[in-house]
Design a protein around this motif. Structure first.
Motif, PDB file in Angstrom:
ATOM      1  N   UNK A  36     -86.336 -49.958 -38.335  1.00  0.00           N
ATOM      2  CA  UNK A  36     -85.863 -49.395 -37.070  1.00  0.00           C
ATOM      3  C   UNK A  36     -84.949 -50.411 -36.393  1.00  0.00           C
ATOM      4  N   UNK A  37     -83.713 -50.016 -36.151  1.00  0.00           N
ATOM      5  CA  UNK A  37     -82.750 -50.913 -35.528  1.00  0.00           C
ATOM      6  C   UNK A  37     -82.745 -50.712 -34.010  1.00  0.00           C
ATOM      7  N   UNK A  38     -82.612 -51.784 -33.247  1.00  0.00           N
ATOM      8  CA  UNK A  38     -82.542 -51.630 -31.792  1.00  0.00           C
ATOM      9  C   UNK A  38     -81.295 -50.851 -31.398  1.00  0.00           C
ATOM     10  N   UNK A  39     -81.429 -49.999 -30.397  1.00  0.00           N
ATOM     11  CA  UNK A  39     -80.311 -49.191 -29.923  1.00  0.00           C
ATOM     12  C   UNK A  39     -79.760 -49.810 -28.643  1.00  0.00           C
ATOM     13  N   UNK A  40     -78.594 -50.451 -28.708  1.00  0.00           N
ATOM     14  CA  UNK A  40     -78.068 -51.124 -27.522  1.00  0.00           C
ATOM     15  C   UNK A  40     -77.607 -50.167 -26.432  1.00  0.00           C
ATOM     16  N   UNK A  41     -77.467 -48.885 -26.751  1.00  0.00           N
ATOM     17  CA  UNK A  41     -76.988 -47.919 -25.771  1.00  0.00           C
ATOM     18  C   UNK A  41     -78.103 -47.414 -24.843  1.00  0.00           C
ATOM     19  N   UNK A 104     -84.613 -60.440 -34.713  1.00  0.00           N
ATOM     20  CA  UNK A 104     -84.847 -58.992 -34.668  1.00  0.00           C
ATOM     21  C   UNK A 104     -84.353 -58.363 -33.370  1.00  0.00           C
ATOM     22  N   UNK A 105     -83.265 -58.906 -32.853  1.00  0.00           N
ATOM     23  CA  UNK A 105     -82.602 -58.351 -31.681  1.00  0.00           C
ATOM     24  C   UNK A 105     -81.200 -57.944 -32.094  1.00  0.00           C
ATOM     25  N   UNK A 106     -80.327 -57.709 -31.148  1.00  0.00           N
ATOM     26  CA  UNK A 106     -78.914 -57.485 -31.454  1.00  0.00           C
ATOM     27  C   UNK A 106     -78.096 -58.086 -30.328  1.00  0.00           C
ATOM     28  N   UNK A 107     -76.803 -58.229 -30.561  1.00  0.00           N
ATOM     29  CA  UNK A 107     -75.963 -58.950 -29.622  1.00  0.00           C
ATOM     30  C   UNK A 107     -75.965 -58.372 -28.219  1.00  0.00           C
ATOM     31  N   UNK A 108     -75.737 -57.070 -28.107  1.00  0.00           N
ATOM     32  CA  UNK A 108     -75.651 -56.452 -26.783  1.00  0.00           C
ATOM     33  C   UNK A 108     -76.979 -56.536 -26.050  1.00  0.00           C
ATOM     34  N   UNK A 109     -78.070 -56.222 -26.730  1.00  0.00           N
ATOM     35  CA  UNK A 109     -79.369 -56.246 -26.051  1.00  0.00           C
ATOM     36  C   UNK A 109     -79.747 -57.644 -25.585  1.00  0.00           C
ATOM     37  N   UNK A 110     -79.368 -58.665 -26.353  1.00  0.00           N
ATOM     38  CA  UNK A 110     -79.710 -60.036 -25.969  1.00  0.00           C
ATOM     39  C   UNK A 110     -78.828 -60.529 -24.831  1.00  0.00           C
TER      40      UNK A 110
END
Length: 318
Positions: A36-41, A104-110
């Motif tokens: 499951x990938x984090x959804x930055x939107x 286990x994060x992504x650029x936008x969310x971090x």
């Protein structure tokens, strides 16, 4: 006697199977890309300890989406397509910050809450998704070792975009912090990298895995971590023992700002004292923010964090 030998052999075999199984389990849990990938939107990632900061995070994310950004892409040293976003400074600028997210994060969310701050400081803000994270390709997490090379690749991307006369700062959080520390010791780190901010990074991958095994799963490092390391060498092409930010910073020449939460029990606060002490940079600072848990310093001590960061930037000749 024969029966005892058989029983002993069976016990050894069972222990061997259990050891191998636990090592495989650790490797798959820790280093395989999450399904499951984090959804930055959305705000679905804002859970648990981050809920008190929900309104702030949402406001900054809304600002980012209203402002807009450019989607960017580069290719890693081993052929993966790496994705990211780029937010341009308010006016044409030769200053760029490359912001590396955590595990286990992504650029936008971090970094959604940091981007406007850097934007208003006159920086272009380049925010990648690490390999095996977000929109980037990859099935195995680099855990800051392969990522150190990817980070240097993004620096070169920024120099190609904004010119060789640009100045670059690296900012890493958690695994991203270990990434920028590892990058600091590379002989081909571009000279245009003028400063590094390292927020709550671990001193060595081995120590961090050992700590999490004990803290989260109540498991010993032997044999679990040793078996997982062998699997990692085979499939991920590096040894946990060589993934050592504390060793890499002994070769660093770039000014460093080390940040850590005083109540961090995921990456123990003591680790920041190790890396700060080992760092060979002539200019280096250490700030531990009391009351902040892992990756919370910017939120719990927001005004002080920004004050420390801006004062550090002012020291550096950008």
């Amino acid at each position: 006697m024969d029966v005892l030998i058989i029983v002993f052999a069976v016990i050894l075999a069972l222990l061997l199977v259990a050891s191998i199984g636990s090592g495989i389990g650790m490797f798959c849990f820790a280093l395989k890309r999450p399904k499951i990938r984090p959804n930055p939107m959305t705000m679905e990632n804002c859970k648990g300890h981050m809920l008190p900061f929900y309104d702030f995070i949402k406001a900054e994310k809304d600002w980012l989406f209203a402002k807009g950004y450019e989607k960017i892409e580069t290719t890693s040293f081993d052929g993966l397509k790496l994705k990211g976003i780029l937010v341009y400074a308010p006016e044409p600028s030769k200053k760029t910050v490359v912001a590396i997210h955590g595990y286990k994060n992504c650029g936008i969310n971090e970094y959604c809450t940091y981007i406007r701050m850097y934007h208003e400081m006159g920086f272009n803000v380049l925010v990648p998704d690490d390999r095996a994270h977000g929109e980037s390709e990859g099935t195995l997490i680099g855990f800051a070792w392969h990522d150190r090379r990817d980070c240097i690749g993004w620096v070169k991307y920024a120099l190609n975009k904004f010119g060789e006369d640009s100045s670059v700062m690296l900012h890493g959080i958690s695994m991203g912090s270990a990434t920028v520390m590892n990058a600091s010791g590379e002989s081909d780190l571009p000279e245009q990298v003028k400063a590094i901010v390292s927020d709550c990074g671990y001193s060595t991958a081995w120590k961090e895995f050992r700590h999490v095994l004990k803290r989260n799963f109540h498991l010993p490092s032997f044999p679990v971590l040793y078996v997982a390391n062998v699997i990692n060498i085979i499939f991920n092409k590096y040894n946990f023992n060589e993934n050592s930010p504390v060793k890499q910073v002994t070769k660093a020449k770039v000014p460093f700002l080390f940040i850590h939460g005083g109540d961090d029990d995921f990456v123990p606060t003591e680790m920041v004292y190790e890396v700060h002490s080992a760092c060979a940079s002539e200019i280096k600072e250490l700030h531990v923010f009391d009351g902040a848990a892992h990756a919370e310093s910017y939120y719990v001590c927001h005004d002080e964090y920004i004050e420390v960061l801006k004062a550090f930037v002012d020291k550096i000749d950008f």
